[in-house]
Design a protein around this motif. Structure first.
Motif, PDB file in Angstrom:
ATOM      1  N   ARG A   1      -4.548   6.680   0.040  1.00 33.93           N
ATOM      2  CA  ARG A   1      -3.996   5.330   0.126  1.00 33.93           C
ATOM      3  C   ARG A   1      -4.289   4.628  -1.188  1.00 33.93           C
ATOM      4  NH1 ARG A   1      -7.086   3.516   3.622  1.00 33.93           N
ATOM      5  NH2 ARG A   1      -8.432   2.178   2.392  1.00 33.93           N
TER       6      ARG A   1
ATOM      7  N   SER B   1       3.565   0.642   2.816  1.00 32.25           N
ATOM      8  CA  SER B   1       3.235  -0.390   3.787  1.00 32.25           C
ATOM      9  C   SER B   1       3.258  -1.726   3.061  1.00 32.25           C
ATOM     10  CB  SER B   1       1.843  -0.132   4.382  1.00 32.25           C
ATOM     11  OG  SER B   1       1.447  -1.211   5.205  1.00 32.25           O
TER      12      SER B   1
ATOM     13  N   TYR C   1       1.009  11.662   3.016  1.00 28.13           N
ATOM     14  CA  TYR C   1       0.596  12.423   4.182  1.00 28.13           C
ATOM     15  C   TYR C   1       1.117  13.847   4.047  1.00 28.13           C
ATOM     16  CZ  TYR C   1      -0.810   8.243   6.756  1.00 28.13           C
ATOM     17  OH  TYR C   1      -1.447   7.093   7.171  1.00 28.13           O
TER      18      TYR C   1
ATOM     19  N   PHE D   1       0.972   5.514   0.424  1.00 27.27           N
ATOM     20  CA  PHE D   1       0.257   6.601   1.085  1.00 27.27           C
ATOM     21  C   PHE D   1       0.961   7.935   0.816  1.00 27.27           C
ATOM     22  CE2 PHE D   1      -2.347   4.147   4.163  1.00 27.27           C
ATOM     23  CZ  PHE D   1      -1.755   2.903   4.035  1.00 27.27           C
TER      24      PHE D   1
ATOM     25  N   PHE E   1       8.371   5.567   5.725  1.00 26.08           N
ATOM     26  CA  PHE E   1       8.220   6.914   5.189  1.00 26.08           C
ATOM     27  C   PHE E   1       9.448   7.340   4.394  1.00 26.08           C
ATOM     28  CE2 PHE E   1       4.407   8.698   7.073  1.00 26.08           C
ATOM     29  CZ  PHE E   1       4.164   7.874   8.159  1.00 26.08           C
TER      30      PHE E   1
ATOM     31  N   TYR F   1       0.848  -1.187   0.000  1.00 24.37           N
ATOM     32  CA  TYR F   1       0.000   0.000   0.000  1.00 24.37           C
ATOM     33  C   TYR F   1       0.885   1.239   0.000  1.00 24.37           C
ATOM     34  CZ  TYR F   1      -3.405  -3.472   1.319  1.00 24.37           C
ATOM     35  OH  TYR F   1      -4.199  -4.592   1.324  1.00 24.37           O
TER      36      TYR F   1
ATOM     37  N   VAL G   1       3.863 -10.129   7.496  1.00 32.72           N
ATOM     38  CA  VAL G   1       3.776 -10.184   8.954  1.00 32.72           C
ATOM     39  C   VAL G   1       5.017  -9.602   9.611  1.00 32.72           C
ATOM     40  CG1 VAL G   1       3.599 -11.734  10.930  1.00 32.72           C
ATOM     41  CG2 VAL G   1       2.269 -12.176   8.874  1.00 32.72           C
ATOM     42  N   ASN G   2       6.165  -9.823   9.001  1.00 34.74           N
ATOM     43  CA  ASN G   2       7.419  -9.352   9.606  1.00 34.74           C
ATOM     44  C   ASN G   2       7.449  -7.849   9.806  1.00 34.74           C
ATOM     45  OD1 ASN G   2       8.475 -11.930   9.732  1.00 34.74           O
ATOM     46  ND2 ASN G   2       9.397 -11.787   7.695  1.00 34.74           N
ATOM     47  N   SER G   3       6.876  -7.148   8.855  1.00 33.12           N
ATOM     48  CA  SER G   3       6.906  -5.688   8.949  1.00 33.12           C
ATOM     49  C   SER G   3       5.762  -5.153   9.796  1.00 33.12           C
ATOM     50  CB  SER G   3       6.833  -5.075   7.550  1.00 33.12           C
ATOM     51  OG  SER G   3       5.517  -5.202   7.029  1.00 33.12           O
ATOM     52  N   GLY G   4       4.799  -6.036  10.102  1.00 36.10           N
ATOM     53  CA  GLY G   4       3.645  -5.571  10.866  1.00 36.10           C
ATOM     54  C   GLY G   4       2.801  -4.586  10.083  1.00 36.10           C
ATOM     55  N   TYR G   5       3.040  -4.525   8.797  1.00 37.26           N
ATOM     56  CA  TYR G   5       2.329  -3.568   7.948  1.00 37.26           C
ATOM     57  C   TYR G   5       2.634  -2.135   8.351  1.00 37.26           C
ATOM     58  CZ  TYR G   5      -0.425  -7.608   6.521  1.00 37.26           C
ATOM     59  OH  TYR G   5      -0.821  -8.824   6.053  1.00 37.26           O
ATOM     60  N   ALA G   6       3.774  -1.937   9.000  1.00 33.67           N
ATOM     61  CA  ALA G   6       4.129  -0.575   9.414  1.00 33.67           C
ATOM     62  C   ALA G   6       4.452   0.278   8.195  1.00 33.67           C
ATOM     63  CB  ALA G   6       5.331  -0.609  10.346  1.00 33.67           C
ATOM     64  N   LEU G   7       4.348   1.561   8.368  1.00 31.13           N
ATOM     65  CA  LEU G   7       4.632   2.498   7.298  1.00 31.13           C
ATOM     66  C   LEU G   7       6.121   2.804   7.235  1.00 31.13           C
ATOM     67  CD1 LEU G   7       1.685   4.964   7.887  1.00 31.13           C
ATOM     68  CD2 LEU G   7       2.034   3.631   5.813  1.00 31.13           C
TER      69      LEU G   7
END
Lengths: 114, 117
Positions: B50, B95, B37, B35, B107, B33, B99-105
């Motif tokens: 998104r 994103s 901001y 994004f 930037f 994904y 799972v390893n990244s936790g879907y973190a962003l």
């Protein structure tokens, strides 16, 4: 108001001290992410919790720790603070792990270490 | 390695000019994904858009438009007829759906846009 509440908004403390930043996620969101924004490193992911459990770690220092409580609020603990820890700390929440429906950010806590 | 590159550190334009903010990303995942901001001087992060990796349709929202091109791994943002209120730092983020990244962003470093009257 985004629905994500971060307290305090500003914090000034001395080197060597310990502080706790608090985040209340948007109602219904189970996942909480912590990010650090500094001039040197930009916006960096620190750690993620989902429904009380740690799910992923980013560039989080060993001096930093976090937890998510049964009511889903989260706290980020920063210890042995150094001047370089001065930054804007953001919390974000999402409905589920994937953040597939987006992330809601709080307004941040500005930490100044003197 | 930087996963999101915003090569333009600062851009200055005069009001009513069009401006494009570049974003190039890097990922091995097929599902991800993207994004954008906005961070105004007040400091909060304002969500703009998104996009998922399976939807390459360009999007327009008022004066804002986004061009997503998987072939060049780019997700560029254009502001048409810029206004002083558009002055802010703009962040592109990725994103990855694993799972390893936790879907973190992840930037980018951000592009600081200054629109002058």
């Amino acid at each position: 108001d985004s629905g994500v509440t971060q307290t305090p908004k500003h914090l000034i403390t001395a080197t060597g001290q310990r502080v706790t930043l608090r985040c209340s996620p948007r109602s219904g969101d189970l996942s909480v992410y912590w990010y650090q924004q500094s001039l040197d490193q930009g916006l960096q992911f620190l750690i993620q919790y989902y429904n009380g459990e740690e799910r992923a770690k980013g560039n989080i220092l060993e001096r930093f720790s976090a937890q998510q409580f049964p009511d889903l609020h989260s706290e980020l603990n920063l210890s042995s603070l150094e001047l370089g820890d001065s930054a804007l700390y953001f919390c974000a929440s999402s409905v589920e792990v994937g953040g597939l429906y987006g992330y809601t950010f709080g307004s941040g806590t500005r930490l100044t270490v003197v | 390695a930087q996963k999101v590159t915003q090569a333009q550190t600062e851009i200055s334009v005069v009001e009513k000019e069009d401006v494009t903010l570049d974003c190039v990303y890097e990922t091995r995942d097929t599902t991800y994904y993207l994004f954008w901001y906005k961070q105004p001087p007040s400091g909060e992060l304002v969500f703009l858009i998104r996009r998922n990796s399976f939807d390459e349709q360009n999007e327009i929202s008022g004066r804002y438009s986004w061009n997503f091109q998987k072939s060049t791994s780019s997700f560029n943002f254009t502001i048409t007829a810029s206004q002083v209120v558009d002055s802010a730092v703009y962040f592109c983020a990725l994103s990855e759906a694993n799972v390893n990244s936790g879907y973190a962003l992840n930037f980018g470093k951000g592009t600081s846009l200054l629109v002058t009257p």
